[in-house]
Design a protein around this motif. Structure first.
Motif, PDB file in Angstrom:
ATOM      1  N   ASN A  24       0.853  -1.181   0.000  1.00 46.54           N
ATOM      2  CA  ASN A  24       0.000   0.000   0.000  1.00 46.54           C
ATOM      3  C   ASN A  24       0.894   1.239   0.000  1.00 46.54           C
ATOM      4  N   PRO A  25       0.510   2.286  -0.734  1.00 46.02           N
ATOM      5  CA  PRO A  25       1.339   3.503  -0.760  1.00 46.02           C
ATOM      6  C   PRO A  25       1.614   4.093   0.625  1.00 46.02           C
ATOM      7  N   LYS A  26       0.733   3.871   1.581  1.00 40.60           N
ATOM      8  CA  LYS A  26       0.942   4.413   2.928  1.00 40.60           C
ATOM      9  C   LYS A  26       1.903   3.552   3.754  1.00 40.60           C
ATOM     10  N   VAL A  27       2.257   2.370   3.252  1.00 36.78           N
ATOM     11  CA  VAL A  27       3.188   1.505   3.974  1.00 36.78           C
ATOM     12  C   VAL A  27       4.508   1.497   3.195  1.00 36.78           C
ATOM     13  N   PHE A  28       4.706   0.519   2.286  1.00 41.51           N
ATOM     14  CA  PHE A  28       5.948   0.453   1.515  1.00 41.51           C
ATOM     15  C   PHE A  28       5.741   0.613   0.017  1.00 41.51           C
ATOM     16  N   GLY A  29       4.500   0.779  -0.426  1.00 41.31           N
ATOM     17  CA  GLY A  29       4.203   0.819  -1.851  1.00 41.31           C
ATOM     18  C   GLY A  29       4.902   1.925  -2.605  1.00 41.31           C
ATOM     19  N   THR A  30       4.929   3.125  -2.058  1.00 42.85           N
ATOM     20  CA  THR A  30       5.563   4.253  -2.747  1.00 42.85           C
ATOM     21  C   THR A  30       7.061   4.025  -2.882  1.00 42.85           C
ATOM     22  N   ILE A  31       7.695   3.546  -1.805  1.00 43.02           N
ATOM     23  CA  ILE A  31       9.140   3.271  -1.846  1.00 43.02           C
ATOM     24  C   ILE A  31       9.412   2.144  -2.836  1.00 43.02           C
ATOM     25  N   TRP A  32       8.586   1.081  -2.781  1.00 48.38           N
ATOM     26  CA  TRP A  32       8.762  -0.056  -3.694  1.00 48.38           C
ATOM     27  C   TRP A  32       8.639   0.386  -5.147  1.00 48.38           C
ATOM     28  N   MET A  33       7.644   1.215  -5.436  1.00 46.71           N
ATOM     29  CA  MET A  33       7.470   1.692  -6.816  1.00 46.71           C
ATOM     30  C   MET A  33       8.686   2.487  -7.271  1.00 46.71           C
ATOM     31  N   GLY A  37      11.082   1.313 -10.284  1.00 49.10           N
ATOM     32  CA  GLY A  37      10.832   2.117 -11.479  1.00 49.10           C
ATOM     33  C   GLY A  37       9.403   1.974 -11.976  1.00 49.10           C
ATOM     34  N   MET A  38       8.543   1.420 -11.138  1.00 48.38           N
ATOM     35  CA  MET A  38       7.136   1.226 -11.495  1.00 48.38           C
ATOM     36  C   MET A  38       6.393   2.563 -11.382  1.00 48.38           C
ATOM     37  N   THR A  39       5.487   2.767 -12.319  1.00 56.53           N
ATOM     38  CA  THR A  39       4.610   3.937 -12.257  1.00 56.53           C
ATOM     39  C   THR A  39       3.173   3.439 -12.140  1.00 56.53           C
ATOM     40  N   GLU A  40       2.288   4.327 -11.709  1.00 54.64           N
ATOM     41  CA  GLU A  40       0.881   3.937 -11.614  1.00 54.64           C
ATOM     42  C   GLU A  40       0.321   3.596 -12.989  1.00 54.64           C
ATOM     43  N   GLU A  41       0.754   4.326 -14.002  1.00 50.32           N
ATOM     44  CA  GLU A  41       0.288   4.056 -15.372  1.00 50.32           C
ATOM     45  C   GLU A  41       0.722   2.657 -15.823  1.00 50.32           C
ATOM     46  N   LYS A 138      16.993  -1.247  -0.123  1.00 51.20           N
ATOM     47  CA  LYS A 138      15.592  -0.942   0.207  1.00 51.20           C
ATOM     48  C   LYS A 138      14.677  -1.939  -0.490  1.00 51.20           C
ATOM     49  N   TYR A 139      14.947  -2.152  -1.759  1.00 50.97           N
ATOM     50  CA  TYR A 139      14.159  -3.101  -2.551  1.00 50.97           C
ATOM     51  C   TYR A 139      14.245  -4.498  -1.937  1.00 50.97           C
ATOM     52  N   ILE A 140      15.462  -4.927  -1.603  1.00 53.27           N
ATOM     53  CA  ILE A 140      15.671  -6.259  -1.029  1.00 53.27           C
ATOM     54  C   ILE A 140      14.893  -6.403   0.274  1.00 53.27           C
TER      55      ILE A 140
END
Length: 162
Positions: A24-33, A37-41, A138-140
């Motif tokens: 979830n973006p409020k947990v680790f989703g934003t950092i993971w993206m 290199g993932m985008t919402e699109e 971070k990714y790992i």
């Protein structure tokens, strides 16, 4: 000791539940993206039926192995050849199961073994792949953490649910 298919099925769905929270973006989703290199699109372009269908399939495969990792009695069962050989097993198997059939069969003990499985299996596998892919720590840690939490909960469910 019978194989608890319902516990395995429920445990396999844990990966989805943990994933919804973990990424979830409020947990680790934003950092993971950011780290991937993932985008919402780009995420919206994915075939969700394929992604979630295969996630459930692979999670079920994983959940089928978890009993061997978290339930000690599975080792004894394996020594006689599996469930179909219980009737022809030596009397020592029945005596062992009478004495230890429910030993260490708790949610807490399953969580411990699930955690250890995540730490000593999922983390190294994730880290090795990620290092060769030149991913960040971070990714790992985000991805390995997801598997450690998922396997901890899966282990608790499968070991404790009799």
């Amino acid at each position: 000791m019978e194989f608890n298919f319902l516990a395995v099925l429920v445990a396999s769905l844990i990966t989805l539940l943990v994933g919804f929270v973990w990424y979830n973006p409020k947990v680790f989703g934003t950092i993971w993206m950011k780290e991937t290199g993932m985008t919402e699109e780009k995420a919206k372009q994915g075939n969700m039926l394929k992604i979630f269908g295969l996630t459930i399939f692979y999670s079920l495969m994983l959940a089928f192995v978890v009993p061997a990792l978290v339930i000690h009695q599975m080792g004894a069962l394996g020594m006689v050849g599996g469930p179909e050989f219980i009737a022809s097993a030596k009397p020592s198997y029945a005596a062992f199961m009478a004495d230890y059939g429910d030993a260490f069969r708790s949610y807490q003990h399953g969580a411990l073994h699930g955690f250890m499985s995540g730490l000593f299996l999922a983390l190294p596998i994730t880290a090795i792949n990620s290092l060769f892919e030149q991913k960040s720590w971070k990714y790992i840690l985000i991805n390995a953490g997801y598997w450690i939490v998922s396997l901890t909960i899966m282990g608790a469910i499968i070991c404790g649910w009799k």
